[in-house]
Write a protein that holds these residues in place. Structure first.
Motif, PDB file in Angstrom:
ATOM      1  N   ASN A   1     -91.125  31.393 115.348  1.00  0.00           N
ATOM      2  CA  ASN A   1     -92.622  31.499 114.854  1.00  0.00           C
ATOM      3  C   ASN A   1     -93.237  30.280 114.313  1.00  0.00           C
ATOM      4  O   ASN A   1     -94.400  30.014 114.482  1.00  0.00           O
ATOM      5  N   ASP A   2     -92.354  29.257 113.980  1.00  0.00           N
ATOM      6  CA  ASP A   2     -92.884  28.115 113.552  1.00  0.00           C
ATOM      7  C   ASP A   2     -93.409  27.192 114.839  1.00  0.00           C
ATOM      8  O   ASP A   2     -94.356  26.234 114.472  1.00  0.00           O
ATOM      9  N   PHE A   3     -93.383  27.768 115.859  1.00  0.00           N
ATOM     10  CA  PHE A   3     -94.053  26.991 117.166  1.00  0.00           C
ATOM     11  C   PHE A   3     -95.407  27.222 117.117  1.00  0.00           C
ATOM     12  O   PHE A   3     -96.258  26.917 117.942  1.00  0.00           O
ATOM     13  N   GLU A   4     -95.911  28.521 116.617  1.00  0.00           N
ATOM     14  CA  GLU A   4     -97.087  29.181 116.496  1.00  0.00           C
ATOM     15  C   GLU A   4     -98.058  28.318 115.831  1.00  0.00           C
ATOM     16  O   GLU A   4     -97.831  27.887 114.736  1.00  0.00           O
ATOM     17  N   GLY A   5     -99.416  28.422 116.279  1.00  0.00           N
ATOM     18  CA  GLY A   5    -100.336  27.907 115.335  1.00  0.00           C
ATOM     19  C   GLY A   5    -100.433  26.366 114.994  1.00  0.00           C
ATOM     20  O   GLY A   5    -100.661  25.749 113.863  1.00  0.00           O
ATOM     21  N   GLN A   6     -99.753  25.343 115.867  1.00  0.00           N
ATOM     22  CA  GLN A   6     -99.596  24.121 115.570  1.00  0.00           C
ATOM     23  C   GLN A   6    -100.984  23.545 115.502  1.00  0.00           C
ATOM     24  O   GLN A   6    -101.847  23.664 116.402  1.00  0.00           O
TER      25      GLN A   6
ATOM     26  N   TYR B   1     -99.350  13.030 109.114  1.00  0.00           N
ATOM     27  CA  TYR B   1     -99.471  14.208 109.692  1.00  0.00           C
ATOM     28  C   TYR B   1     -98.212  15.325 109.482  1.00  0.00           C
ATOM     29  O   TYR B   1     -97.313  14.589 109.351  1.00  0.00           O
ATOM     30  N   LYS B   2     -98.482  16.377 108.918  1.00  0.00           N
ATOM     31  CA  LYS B   2     -97.370  16.923 108.380  1.00  0.00           C
ATOM     32  C   LYS B   2     -96.951  18.170 109.283  1.00  0.00           C
ATOM     33  O   LYS B   2     -97.596  19.012 109.777  1.00  0.00           O
ATOM     34  N   ILE B   3     -95.644  18.275 109.451  1.00  0.00           N
ATOM     35  CA  ILE B   3     -95.065  19.537 110.071  1.00  0.00           C
ATOM     36  C   ILE B   3     -94.010  20.152 109.377  1.00  0.00           C
ATOM     37  O   ILE B   3     -93.201  19.288 108.692  1.00  0.00           O
ATOM     38  N   VAL B   4     -93.867  21.601 109.404  1.00  0.00           N
ATOM     39  CA  VAL B   4     -92.970  22.133 108.535  1.00  0.00           C
ATOM     40  C   VAL B   4     -92.145  23.072 109.078  1.00  0.00           C
ATOM     41  O   VAL B   4     -92.546  23.872 109.922  1.00  0.00           O
ATOM     42  N   ARG B   5     -90.862  23.142 109.014  1.00  0.00           N
ATOM     43  CA  ARG B   5     -89.937  23.959 110.082  1.00  0.00           C
ATOM     44  C   ARG B   5     -89.096  24.563 108.891  1.00  0.00           C
ATOM     45  O   ARG B   5     -88.795  24.063 108.150  1.00  0.00           O
ATOM     46  N   HIS B   6     -88.763  25.722 109.472  1.00  0.00           N
ATOM     47  CA  HIS B   6     -87.754  26.580 108.739  1.00  0.00           C
ATOM     48  C   HIS B   6     -86.768  27.014 109.479  1.00  0.00           C
ATOM     49  O   HIS B   6     -86.803  27.297 110.712  1.00  0.00           O
ATOM     50  N   TYR B   7     -85.281  26.980 108.867  1.00  0.00           N
ATOM     51  CA  TYR B   7     -84.170  27.192 109.884  1.00  0.00           C
ATOM     52  C   TYR B   7     -83.563  28.132 108.958  1.00  0.00           C
ATOM     53  O   TYR B   7     -83.325  28.238 107.726  1.00  0.00           O
ATOM     54  N   ASN B   8     -82.803  29.360 109.710  1.00  0.00           N
ATOM     55  CA  ASN B   8     -82.224  30.254 109.167  1.00  0.00           C
ATOM     56  C   ASN B   8     -80.711  30.074 109.232  1.00  0.00           C
ATOM     57  O   ASN B   8     -80.251  29.533 110.204  1.00  0.00           O
ATOM     58  N   ARG B   9     -80.122  30.139 108.040  1.00  0.00           N
ATOM     59  CA  ARG B   9     -78.505  29.997 108.140  1.00  0.00           C
ATOM     60  C   ARG B   9     -77.916  30.965 109.039  1.00  0.00           C
ATOM     61  O   ARG B   9     -78.124  32.381 109.102  1.00  0.00           O
ATOM     62  N   LEU B  10     -77.013  30.488 110.100  1.00  0.00           N
ATOM     63  CA  LEU B  10     -76.172  31.315 110.676  1.00  0.00           C
ATOM     64  C   LEU B  10     -74.955  31.628 110.278  1.00  0.00           C
ATOM     65  O   LEU B  10     -74.647  31.030 109.309  1.00  0.00           O
ATOM     66  N   PRO B  11     -74.148  32.499 110.822  1.00  0.00           N
ATOM     67  CA  PRO B  11     -72.899  32.861 110.226  1.00  0.00           C
ATOM     68  C   PRO B  11     -71.950  31.947 110.350  1.00  0.00           C
ATOM     69  O   PRO B  11     -71.886  30.780 110.931  1.00  0.00           O
TER      70      PRO B  11
ATOM     71  N   LEU C   1     -83.429  27.081 105.222  1.00  0.00           N
ATOM     72  CA  LEU C   1     -83.561  25.791 105.029  1.00  0.00           C
ATOM     73  C   LEU C   1     -85.084  25.188 105.408  1.00  0.00           C
ATOM     74  O   LEU C   1     -85.692  25.749 106.495  1.00  0.00           O
ATOM     75  N   VAL C   2     -85.803  24.628 104.602  1.00  0.00           N
ATOM     76  CA  VAL C   2     -87.251  24.038 104.748  1.00  0.00           C
ATOM     77  C   VAL C   2     -87.372  22.669 104.962  1.00  0.00           C
ATOM     78  O   VAL C   2     -86.744  21.863 104.161  1.00  0.00           O
ATOM     79  N   ASP C   3     -87.898  22.076 105.932  1.00  0.00           N
ATOM     80  CA  ASP C   3     -88.012  20.794 106.352  1.00  0.00           C
ATOM     81  C   ASP C   3     -89.492  20.313 106.329  1.00  0.00           C
ATOM     82  O   ASP C   3     -90.026  20.723 107.549  1.00  0.00           O
TER      83      ASP C   3
ATOM     84  N   GLY D   1     -93.564  19.276 119.710  1.00  0.00           N
ATOM     85  CA  GLY D   1     -94.519  19.497 118.434  1.00  0.00           C
ATOM     86  C   GLY D   1     -95.238  18.596 118.072  1.00  0.00           C
ATOM     87  O   GLY D   1     -95.955  18.480 116.905  1.00  0.00           O
ATOM     88  N   ASN D   2     -95.878  17.919 119.003  1.00  0.00           N
ATOM     89  CA  ASN D   2     -97.012  16.618 118.615  1.00  0.00           C
ATOM     90  C   ASN D   2     -96.328  15.682 117.659  1.00  0.00           C
ATOM     91  O   ASN D   2     -97.039  15.150 117.128  1.00  0.00           O
ATOM     92  N   ALA D   3     -94.946  15.585 117.834  1.00  0.00           N
ATOM     93  CA  ALA D   3     -94.390  14.580 116.679  1.00  0.00           C
ATOM     94  C   ALA D   3     -94.399  13.040 117.094  1.00  0.00           C
ATOM     95  O   ALA D   3     -94.109  12.727 118.473  1.00  0.00           O
ATOM     96  N   VAL D   4     -94.651  12.337 116.247  1.00  0.00           N
ATOM     97  CA  VAL D   4     -94.610  10.861 116.865  1.00  0.00           C
ATOM     98  C   VAL D   4     -93.322  10.410 116.914  1.00  0.00           C
ATOM     99  O   VAL D   4     -92.466  10.575 115.804  1.00  0.00           O
ATOM    100  N   HIS D   5     -92.944   9.416 117.725  1.00  0.00           N
ATOM    101  CA  HIS D   5     -91.606   8.864 117.713  1.00  0.00           C
ATOM    102  C   HIS D   5     -92.063   7.465 118.492  1.00  0.00           C
ATOM    103  O   HIS D   5     -92.241   7.387 119.702  1.00  0.00           O
ATOM    104  N   SER D   6     -92.286   6.480 117.648  1.00  0.00           N
ATOM    105  CA  SER D   6     -92.338   5.013 118.127  1.00  0.00           C
ATOM    106  C   SER D   6     -91.982   3.795 117.121  1.00  0.00           C
ATOM    107  O   SER D   6     -91.469   4.219 116.151  1.00  0.00           O
ATOM    108  N   ALA D   7     -92.110   2.832 117.555  1.00  0.00           N
ATOM    109  CA  ALA D   7     -91.515   1.381 116.741  1.00  0.00           C
ATOM    110  C   ALA D   7     -92.486   1.471 115.514  1.00  0.00           C
ATOM    111  O   ALA D   7     -91.951   0.903 114.621  1.00  0.00           O
ATOM    112  N   THR D   8     -93.449   2.162 115.394  1.00  0.00           N
ATOM    113  CA  THR D   8     -94.352   2.259 114.091  1.00  0.00           C
ATOM    114  C   THR D   8     -94.483   3.556 113.466  1.00  0.00           C
ATOM    115  O   THR D   8     -95.252   3.459 112.484  1.00  0.00           O
TER     116      THR D   8
END
Length: 219
Positions: A29-34, A188-198, A172-174, A149-156
């Motif tokens: 659901n974190d992909f929604e409403g970016q 620019y802020k991006i928040v992602r949630h990760y569920n712990r697996l077995p 886990l929240v990042d 997710g519109n995330a920047v990756h560059s030398a700057t």
């Protein structure tokens, strides 16, 4: 598992933390409403041009077709699971989609001198109470800067993360804050949630198929 005992340690002293270790899968659901990043006008034009080419089916430079590593923050934003391993002085993050493990150093204050720019950048972390704060710089300038997710990756790019666990240790929240004066007018802020697996979960091998376009059976 709680990380209530994880406290900031003196600089230069290796740290062992418990709580983050394990397998994690991002909440879809974190992909929604970016929200669109605060692009500079010239950046927005570049993004719109690429989107138009993709929608028209035009062949463009697709890094995945040549098996270029996705790097950071892409590996933290994909739908593939992550494994986090904690050892003295560092935290290692392995993604099922990336051939490059990510290392977060807990006992360093600056990057090793002479390193070339890297796909994952160079990450240095410290604990603020129960929150792991990570600063990542020294990225390379390879590939399109807004792939995941519109995330920047560059030398700057400079990436600041605040990583924490829910009280029951199952989520886990990042919180990722991206800074890039070349492409953005502001952070620019991006928040992602990760569920712990077995506990018995495993990463699968997901090898990139070099030259897949030349394979007549490839879809």
């Amino acid at each position: 598992m709680s990380i209530a005992t994880a406290q900031a340690q003196p600089a230069g002293k290796p740290t062992t933390i418990t709580g983050l270790t394990g397998m994690w899968f991002m909440e879809q659901n974190d992909f929604e409403g970016q929200v669109e990043p605060p692009y500079k006008p010239e950046t927005r034009a570049m993004v719109e041009k690429r989107e138009a080419e993709e929608n028209a089916g035009k062949v463009i430079d697709d890094e995945t077709q040549v098996c270029e590593p996705v790097g950071v923050p892409g590996m933290m934003l994909s739908e593939f699971p992550l494994e986090i391993l904690e050892t003295p002085g560092r935290i290692t993050i392995i993604s099922e989609m990336s051939p490059l493990a990510r290392t977060i150093y807990l006992n360093r204050t600056k990057a090793t001198e002479g390193l070339p720019p890297m796909y994952n950048g160079y990450s240095i972390g410290h604990w603020e109470g129960e929150t792991l704060v990570v600063e990542t710089e020294n990225f390379n300038d390879t590939g399109f800067p807004f792939r995941f997710g519109n995330a920047v990756h560059s030398a700057t790019t400079r990436l600041t993360e605040r990583i924490s666990l829910s009280e029951d240790g199952k989520v886990l929240v990042d919180e990722m804050t991206l800074h890039d004066p070349r492409y953005l007018t502001d952070s620019y802020k991006i928040v992602r949630h990760y569920n712990r697996l077995p506990e018995d979960s495993e990463l699968w091998e997901s090898p990139c198929m070099v030259g897949w376009k030349d394979d007549p059976t490839a879809k």
